[in-house]
Design a protein around this motif. Structure first.
Motif: not given
Length: 152
Positions: A55-56, A96-107
Motif C-alpha cells: 500500500v505504501v 503516505e506512511v502517516i496516512a496509510r501505514a501507521v495502523g498496519a505497521l502497529l498491527t
C-alpha cells in the motif's frame, strides 16, 4: 494553487482503494499473500507487513514519479509542496506512511486490535481535517508539507 475538492479527493481514494484491492487479490490468488487467521484469531504479522508495504509503495512510487496516484490522475489532481512544485520523495514518504501505514505497521508490532484502532483513528482525523481545513489538508498533508491541487 487551486485545491482539489473534498469530493474529488474522496473519489480518488475510492479508485485507489479498488486498484489496491485488485492488486492484493491477485497477490493472494497467486499465493504471495495468505490471509489466513492464526490460532489467536489474527491475520499473520508477515501478511500485514507485506500488505502495508504494498500500500505504501503504491502511493509513494506513483506520487513521487508522477505527482499523483492513479485515482488522483483520473480526477485531474496532483500532490505538490508549498511552492506548487511536485512534492519530493521525503515529504511524500512522510505523508503516505502517516496516512496509510501507521495502523498496519502497529498491527505488526503490537497486535491487530491496537494497530487497527490507531489506523482507524488516523483515518478519522485525516477525514475530519480535510472536511474542515480551508486548504483541504489532512494530518498527513500538514506533516508532509503537501497539498492536493487541481492539475493544470
Amino acid at each position: 494553487m487551486e485545491y482539489a475538492s473534498r469530493l474529488q479527493r474522496f473519489i480518488a481514494f475510492v479508485i485507489d482503494f479498488i486498484i489496491l484491492a485488485v492488486i492484493l487479490g491477485i497477490l493472494t490468488a497467486i499465493g504471495i499473500i495468505e490471509f489466513a487467521l492464526t490460532e489467536e484469531g489474527e491475520f499473520s504479522r508477515i501478511d500485514n507487513l507485506i500488505q502495508a508495504l504494498i500500500v505504501v509503495a503504491y502511493f509513494v512510487i506513483l506520487t513521487v514519479a508522477f505527482g499523483a496516484t492513479l485515482g488522483k490522475m483520473a480526477l485531474g489532481m496532483r500532490v505538490v509542496d508549498g511552492n506548487g512544485n511536485k512534492a519530493g520523495a521525503g515529504p511524500v514518504l512522510i505523508r503516505e506512511v502517516i496516512a496509510r501505514a501507521v495502523g498496519a505497521l502497529l498491527t505488526v508490532v503490537v497486535g491487530a486490535s491496537i494497530g487497527q484502532l490507531v489506523g482507524i483513528a488516523v483515518v478519522v482525523i485525516i477525514v475530519i481535517m480535510i472536511l474542515f481545513d480551508e486548504k483541504r489538508q489532512g494530518l498527513h498533508d500538514k506533516i508532509g508539507g503537501t497539498f492536493v491541487v487541481k492539475a493544470k
